[in-house]
Design a protein around this motif. Structure first.
Motif, PDB file in Angstrom:
ATOM      1  N   LYS A  26     -29.902 -32.035 -30.442  1.00  0.00           N
ATOM      2  CA  LYS A  26     -29.007 -31.003 -30.943  1.00  0.00           C
ATOM      3  C   LYS A  26     -29.646 -30.334 -32.152  1.00  0.00           C
ATOM      4  O   LYS A  26     -29.952 -30.973 -33.148  1.00  0.00           O
ATOM      5  N   THR A  27     -29.822 -29.015 -32.056  1.00  0.00           N
ATOM      6  CA  THR A  27     -30.456 -28.272 -33.148  1.00  0.00           C
ATOM      7  C   THR A  27     -29.493 -27.303 -33.820  1.00  0.00           C
ATOM      8  O   THR A  27     -29.671 -26.948 -34.973  1.00  0.00           O
ATOM      9  N   SER A  28     -28.496 -26.829 -33.098  1.00  0.00           N
ATOM     10  CA  SER A  28     -27.546 -25.860 -33.657  1.00  0.00           C
ATOM     11  C   SER A  28     -26.335 -25.801 -32.755  1.00  0.00           C
ATOM     12  O   SER A  28     -26.328 -26.341 -31.651  1.00  0.00           O
ATOM     13  N   THR A  29     -25.293 -25.122 -33.218  1.00  0.00           N
ATOM     14  CA  THR A  29     -24.195 -24.768 -32.330  1.00  0.00           C
ATOM     15  C   THR A  29     -24.396 -23.321 -31.942  1.00  0.00           C
ATOM     16  O   THR A  29     -24.917 -22.527 -32.715  1.00  0.00           O
ATOM     17  N   SER A  30     -24.011 -22.958 -30.731  1.00  0.00           N
ATOM     18  CA  SER A  30     -24.396 -21.674 -30.188  1.00  0.00           C
ATOM     19  C   SER A  30     -23.245 -20.940 -29.550  1.00  0.00           C
ATOM     20  O   SER A  30     -22.248 -21.537 -29.154  1.00  0.00           O
ATOM     21  N   LYS A  31     -23.433 -19.647 -29.423  1.00  0.00           N
ATOM     22  CA  LYS A  31     -22.534 -18.836 -28.611  1.00  0.00           C
ATOM     23  C   LYS A  31     -23.352 -18.238 -27.484  1.00  0.00           C
ATOM     24  O   LYS A  31     -24.402 -17.658 -27.709  1.00  0.00           O
ATOM     25  N   VAL A  32     -22.884 -18.382 -26.255  1.00  0.00           N
ATOM     26  CA  VAL A  32     -23.594 -17.842 -25.107  1.00  0.00           C
ATOM     27  C   VAL A  32     -23.501 -16.328 -25.172  1.00  0.00           C
ATOM     28  O   VAL A  32     -22.411 -15.766 -25.148  1.00  0.00           O
ATOM     29  N   SER A  33     -24.615 -15.658 -25.280  1.00  0.00           N
ATOM     30  CA  SER A  33     -24.622 -14.210 -25.466  1.00  0.00           C
ATOM     31  C   SER A  33     -24.827 -13.482 -24.150  1.00  0.00           C
ATOM     32  O   SER A  33     -25.625 -13.881 -23.320  1.00  0.00           O
ATOM     33  N   GLY A  34     -24.077 -12.397 -23.982  1.00  0.00           N
ATOM     34  CA  GLY A  34     -24.295 -11.528 -22.841  1.00  0.00           C
ATOM     35  C   GLY A  34     -23.889 -12.103 -21.503  1.00  0.00           C
ATOM     36  O   GLY A  34     -24.165 -11.520 -20.462  1.00  0.00           O
ATOM     37  N   ASP A  72     -37.131 -23.556 -15.686  1.00  0.00           N
ATOM     38  CA  ASP A  72     -37.125 -22.619 -16.811  1.00  0.00           C
ATOM     39  C   ASP A  72     -35.707 -22.182 -17.169  1.00  0.00           C
ATOM     40  O   ASP A  72     -35.361 -22.094 -18.357  1.00  0.00           O
ATOM     41  N   SER A  73     -34.891 -21.894 -16.156  1.00  0.00           N
ATOM     42  CA  SER A  73     -33.527 -21.439 -16.450  1.00  0.00           C
ATOM     43  C   SER A  73     -32.694 -22.567 -17.065  1.00  0.00           C
ATOM     44  O   SER A  73     -31.849 -22.325 -17.932  1.00  0.00           O
ATOM     45  N   LEU A  74     -32.932 -23.811 -16.645  1.00  0.00           N
ATOM     46  CA  LEU A  74     -32.231 -24.943 -17.251  1.00  0.00           C
ATOM     47  C   LEU A  74     -32.617 -25.079 -18.723  1.00  0.00           C
ATOM     48  O   LEU A  74     -31.760 -25.300 -19.584  1.00  0.00           O
ATOM     49  N   LYS A  75     -33.902 -24.922 -19.013  1.00  0.00           N
ATOM     50  CA  LYS A  75     -34.356 -25.010 -20.395  1.00  0.00           C
ATOM     51  C   LYS A  75     -33.712 -23.916 -21.244  1.00  0.00           C
ATOM     52  O   LYS A  75     -33.270 -24.162 -22.377  1.00  0.00           O
ATOM     53  N   ASN A  76     -33.628 -22.704 -20.697  1.00  0.00           N
ATOM     54  CA  ASN A  76     -33.012 -21.602 -21.426  1.00  0.00           C
ATOM     55  C   ASN A  76     -31.507 -21.816 -21.604  1.00  0.00           C
ATOM     56  O   ASN A  76     -30.937 -21.501 -22.652  1.00  0.00           O
ATOM     57  N   LEU A  77     -30.867 -22.339 -20.559  1.00  0.00           N
ATOM     58  CA  LEU A  77     -29.436 -22.618 -20.623  1.00  0.00           C
ATOM     59  C   LEU A  77     -29.142 -23.648 -21.708  1.00  0.00           C
ATOM     60  O   LEU A  77     -28.233 -23.475 -22.524  1.00  0.00           O
ATOM     61  N   MET A  78     -29.923 -24.716 -21.731  1.00  0.00           N
ATOM     62  CA  MET A  78     -29.714 -25.751 -22.736  1.00  0.00           C
ATOM     63  C   MET A  78     -29.987 -25.204 -24.139  1.00  0.00           C
ATOM     64  O   MET A  78     -29.294 -25.537 -25.102  1.00  0.00           O
ATOM     65  N   GLY A  79     -30.974 -24.325 -24.256  1.00  0.00           N
ATOM     66  CA  GLY A  79     -31.263 -23.705 -25.538  1.00  0.00           C
ATOM     67  C   GLY A  79     -30.133 -22.822 -26.019  1.00  0.00           C
ATOM     68  O   GLY A  79     -29.843 -22.758 -27.223  1.00  0.00           O
ATOM     69  N   SER A  80     -29.460 -22.156 -25.068  1.00  0.00           N
ATOM     70  CA  SER A  80     -28.350 -21.284 -25.446  1.00  0.00           C
ATOM     71  C   SER A  80     -27.166 -22.083 -25.967  1.00  0.00           C
ATOM     72  O   SER A  80     -26.380 -21.593 -26.775  1.00  0.00           O
ATOM     73  N   ILE A  81     -27.026 -23.332 -25.507  1.00  0.00           N
ATOM     74  CA  ILE A  81     -25.969 -24.210 -26.016  1.00  0.00           C
ATOM     75  C   ILE A  81     -26.321 -24.707 -27.410  1.00  0.00           C
ATOM     76  O   ILE A  81     -25.442 -24.874 -28.266  1.00  0.00           O
ATOM     77  N   GLY A  82     -27.614 -24.907 -27.654  1.00  0.00           N
ATOM     78  CA  GLY A  82     -28.057 -25.419 -28.944  1.00  0.00           C
ATOM     79  C   GLY A  82     -28.840 -26.708 -28.828  1.00  0.00           C
ATOM     80  O   GLY A  82     -28.847 -27.529 -29.751  1.00  0.00           O
ATOM     81  N   PHE A  83     -29.524 -26.904 -27.683  1.00  0.00           N
ATOM     82  CA  PHE A  83     -30.331 -28.096 -27.463  1.00  0.00           C
ATOM     83  C   PHE A  83     -31.813 -27.731 -27.398  1.00  0.00           C
ATOM     84  O   PHE A  83     -32.184 -26.725 -26.794  1.00  0.00           O
ATOM     85  N   SER A  84     -32.632 -28.579 -27.991  1.00  0.00           N
ATOM     86  CA  SER A  84     -34.078 -28.438 -27.916  1.00  0.00           C
ATOM     87  C   SER A  84     -34.639 -29.550 -27.032  1.00  0.00           C
ATOM     88  O   SER A  84     -34.309 -30.725 -27.223  1.00  0.00           O
ATOM     89  N   GLU A  85     -35.459 -29.192 -26.058  1.00  0.00           N
ATOM     90  CA  GLU A  85     -36.032 -30.183 -25.145  1.00  0.00           C
ATOM     91  C   GLU A  85     -37.123 -30.983 -25.849  1.00  0.00           C
ATOM     92  O   GLU A  85     -38.099 -30.419 -26.340  1.00  0.00           O
ATOM     93  N   LYS A  86     -36.949 -32.306 -25.886  1.00  0.00           N
ATOM     94  CA  LYS A  86     -37.918 -33.190 -26.530  1.00  0.00           C
ATOM     95  C   LYS A  86     -38.807 -33.920 -25.520  1.00  0.00           C
ATOM     96  O   LYS A  86     -39.970 -34.183 -25.788  1.00  0.00           O
ATOM     97  N   ARG A  87     -38.239 -34.259 -24.395  1.00  0.00           N
ATOM     98  CA  ARG A  87     -38.989 -34.951 -23.351  1.00  0.00           C
ATOM     99  C   ARG A  87     -38.476 -34.499 -21.976  1.00  0.00           C
ATOM    100  O   ARG A  87     -37.301 -34.155 -21.828  1.00  0.00           O
ATOM    101  N   ALA A  88     -39.358 -34.519 -20.992  1.00  0.00           N
ATOM    102  CA  ALA A  88     -38.972 -34.214 -19.604  1.00  0.00           C
ATOM    103  C   ALA A  88     -39.914 -34.974 -18.684  1.00  0.00           C
ATOM    104  O   ALA A  88     -41.109 -35.150 -18.993  1.00  0.00           O
ATOM    105  N   ARG A  89     -39.368 -35.447 -17.564  1.00  0.00           N
ATOM    106  CA  ARG A  89     -40.204 -36.201 -16.626  1.00  0.00           C
ATOM    107  C   ARG A  89     -39.692 -36.038 -15.210  1.00  0.00           C
ATOM    108  O   ARG A  89     -38.512 -36.237 -14.929  1.00  0.00           O
TER     109      ARG A  89
END
Length: 284
Positions: free
Chosen positions: A246-254, A215-232
């Motif tokens: 790649k869905t957006s460019t991001s700023k790591v908040s907080g 879960d934390s990896l998914k959130n970390l990648m989302g904060s960068i601007g990545f959307s998970e499409k597949r996982a195995r």
């Protein structure tokens, strides 16, 4: 009549093409783990203000005793042999096909793929009709593999250049958590909008880490601007695979992912990924 005894084959230490196939998979993994430990320790010593020269010399001597980085690469390449299950590129190609990405490319306009940490120059040869792969590695073992440190790529030169980047068993080889984060952030910057990042890690890096969970990896990648499409991955397995877009460019908040946070206790490993806060957000 005395039965003739079968002549024993001599034991050799070289990694010739005939000898490599006989090396036990577990033996390969054990030696590779030793390299990872030594290289991580060497990096820590190099970054230490009070570097102890003798300690660093000891590390170098132990790496040399194992056969140097050339042997490490040979053992890693052995893990990509067909009899060991083949390389992870098959997973990436199949996932891209599932998403119908291959229909957008052909011989006239191919998908530009940057393969980081390439041990062989032809991993994507079977898909060369629609994939144009540029393989790079810190220590090239082939003239067609560009010798290049991914973290030292010219960001302006590669900005929005790649449709896909493969980081297969690369992030776990980076010894410093902040450099792992920089690698993911740089990958995001140089991908085109909608581009894909293929990430492969040994399963324990996430499943048994003190500082990382799925879960934390998914959130970390989302904060960068990545959307998970597949996982195995599978329980008690060895590898984990992800495909991000790649869905957006991001700023790591907080500072959520800029410092280590203990997520699980007990007998865990210390694999972690830390981000920097120099990424501006701009939705695309």
């Amino acid at each position: 009549m005395t039965k003739a005894r079968k002549r024993k084959q001599p034991i050799v230490s070289s990694l010739s093409s005939n000898a490599t196939s006989s090396i036990a998979a577990q033996g390969c993994r054990n030696v590779i783990r030793q390299y990872h430990v030594l290289l991580k320790r060497r990096k820590q010593l190099e970054n230490d203000q009070q570097l102890h020269e003798q300690s660093l010399a000891d590390i170098e001597a132990r790496i040399h005793a194992l056969g140097g980085l050339e042997r490490y690469q040979q053992l890693s390449a052995l893990g990509q042999r067909e009899e060991r299950g083949g390389g992870s590129q098959k997973v990436l190609v199949n996932w891209l096909k599932e998403l119908n990405v291959h229909h957008s490319y052909d011989n006239r306009r191919k998908l530009r793929l940057l393969e980081v940490g390439a041990l062989k120059p032809d991993n994507f040869l079977s898909s060369s009709s629609w994939i144009d792969c540029m393989p790079i590695d810190l220590h090239s073992r082939h003239p067609k593999i560009v010798e290049q440190d991914f973290l030292l790529l010219d960001e302006k030169q590669h900005l929005n250049r790649w449709e896909a980047i493969s980081l297969s068993l690369v992030l776990n080889f980076v010894p410093v958590p902040k450099d792992r984060g920089r690698m993911l952030q740089l990958a995001h910057k140089i991908l085109v909008p909608g581009g894909f990042l293929f990430l492969v890690l040994p399963l324990p890096c996430v499943a048994n880490s003190r500082y990382l969970t799925f879960d934390s990896l998914k959130n970390l990648m989302g904060s960068i601007g990545f959307s998970e499409k597949r996982a195995r991955w599978r329980k008690n397995g060895k590898m984990a695979y992800w495909l991000y877009q790649k869905t957006s460019t991001s700023k790591v908040s907080g500072g959520s992912f800029c410092q280590k946070v203990v997520l699980r206790s007990g007998q865990r490993n210390n694999f972690a990924i830390l981000l920097t806060e120099d990424v501006e957000r701009e939705d695309t």
